[in-house]
Design an enzyme around this catalytic site. Structure first.
Site, short mmCIF file in Angstrom:
data_model
loop_
_atom_site.label_atom_id
_atom_site.label_comp_id
_atom_site.label_asym_id
_atom_site.label_seq_id
_atom_site.Cartn_x
_atom_site.Cartn_y
_atom_site.Cartn_z
N ASP A 176 2.71 7.75 -4.29
CA ASP A 176 1.94 7.50 -5.51
C ASP A 176 2.66 6.66 -6.56
O ASP A 176 2.19 6.59 -7.71
CB ASP A 176 1.52 8.84 -6.13
N ASP A 213 -6.57 6.88 -0.86
CA ASP A 213 -6.04 6.67 -2.22
C ASP A 213 -4.91 5.64 -2.25
O ASP A 213 -4.65 4.99 -3.26
CB ASP A 213 -5.48 7.98 -2.80
#
Ligand code: GLY
Length: 414
Positions: free
Chosen positions: A121, A186
């Site tokens: 991330d 994602d």
């Protein structure tokens, strides 16, 4: 003849004046809408800053606890970049130096993350914070921090799988299935930082990794109808696909709407950065699938297939027992922002109109919090993860971030 000419001239003038009048009215309405939302966001964020106190590396706003208090995270979670990013958008929308000073303070506490390699991330963490800092108020050190962050993210890329590994080992909801190389949809969002790193360093490695990852995602994350799988697990040696499943969605064959939102935003960004038409085509098809499934207020259920026949949550997922049909305003905010950009690339005015409608829906009392409530977040009614029994019908910091980004984009729209 002369009389007809005068009549025609009069009619033309009338239409032109009326058209100009309507256009002015629309412009005024747009300006008032944006200004009112900026005022609201500024007031609510001032309250949020009182609740957080000074940034200390452990108090990044994330959501609201059951008792209505602010819930924060440390910097190694996936969301610390969004609050600094929202502060940057407030600065962009207002040019108020106070927001710039706050944004800088909240951004620079994240510097230690530049060497973090624990999950994928880093793009969210560093590009929403430092990326916006570099864009709006550059300082020489930001470039190096972002390039180092891109290097850390790239360390999770494998030539065998042609992807960046999202998470380390974990079990699927069915306990018998293990994922050794899980990649989630994602992850498309982390690629933007890699394009930036190639631009400023001249090193094409980052660009090539982003393109390879996106191409593998097209191949393995999309179903025929352009809905998406949340998780794809790869064989670490052969690169074969071992599992296509969900972790945050309703069931393995369902469409988790925030995942679909990441795909729409991610492939729109891929087209911006490469100008390769296949990415535009993917973004359009993913968008059309999403739009087709929306309810009237354009804010989707947290998963398009909740409680539908043929979709069965399994294993330890909380969705096995919890079937309430919550909306997810975070998915709506992400798509809303992406659609402003996609509308331009696809030259599609109906996408632009939908984006404006979505923004109005999110800014309505149905989704925008009353001042001083909602733990001082802007939007209500989001879902973090029902399978994990976490953040159900709560505000989420990333919903606010993409809502503000959508306001910035709407403001710039001609
Ligand atoms: N990237 C994690 C999520 O969307 O919840």
């Amino acid at each position: 003849m002369k009389q007809y000419n005068i009549l025609a001239f009069g009619l033309c003038l009338g239409f032109s004046l009326c058209f100009a009048g309507c256009e002015n009215k629309q412009e005024t309405e747009k300006k008032n809408f944006i200004e009112e939302n900026i005022r609201f966001a500024e007031n609510q964020t001032q309250l949020m800053l009182q609740a957080t106190g000074e940034p200390n590396g452990k108090n990044y706003p994330r959501t609201m606890k059951e008792d209505g208090e602010l819930a924060v995270t440390g910097m190694y979670d996936w969301t610390p970049g969004f609050f600094p990013g929202s502060l940057w958008y407030l600065y962009e929308l207002t040019q108020n130096e106070q927001w710039k000073a706050e944004a800088e303070k909240w951004t620079t506490t994240l510097e230690p993350l530049k060497t973090f390699t624990g999950h994928h991330d880093l793009g969210f963490m560093m590009y929403c914070s430092y990326g916006n800092a570099e864009r709006l108020a550059p300082k020489p050190e930001y470039k190096d921090i972002l390039i180092e962050s891109a290097r850390s993210l790239s360390s999770r890329f494998s030539e065998n799988t042609q992807t960046i590994k999202s998470w380390n080992y974990r079990r699927a909801w069915h306990d018998s299935i293990e994922w050794f190389y899980p990649v989630i949809i994602d992850n498309m969002m982390n690629l933007e930082m890699l394009f930036y790193a190639t631009k400023v360093s001249g090193d094409s490695t980052f660009y090539n990794i982003a393109v390879k990852h996106a191409d593998s995602t097209i191949k393995n994350h999309f179903r025929e109808d352009f809905s998406t799988y949340h998780v794809v697990d790869y064989d670490t040696t052969s690169g074969a696909v071992l599992d296509q499943a969900t972790c945050q969605g309703y069931s393995d064959n369902s469409t988790w709407t925030r995942g679909q939102a990441w795909a729409i935003y991610g492939f729109t960004m891929m087209y911006r950065e490469t100008k390769d038409k296949k990415y535009l085509d993917t973004a359009i098809k993913a968008t059309d699938m999403y739009l087709k499934n929306l309810p009237e207020d354009l804010v989707p259920l947290w998963d398009f297939n909740v409680d539908q026949e043929g979709y069965i949550p399994e294993g330890r997922s909380y969705a096995v027992e919890y079937r309430e049909k919550h909306k997810d305003a975070s998915a709506a905010a992400i798509v809303c922002s992406a659609l402003f950009e996609l509308a331009e690339f696809a030259e599609n005015t109906s996408y632009r109109d939908k984006a404006v409608q979505m923004l109005h829906s999110l800014a309505s009392p149905e989704y925008r919090a009353p001042i001083g409530e909602n733990a001082d977040f802007l939007l209500m009614h989001c879902v973090g993860s029902i399978p994990h029994r976490s953040e159900i019908d709560k505000p989420l910091v990333y919903a606010d971030y993409y809502f503000l980004e959508a306001l910035v984009r709407y403001n710039k729209m001609k």
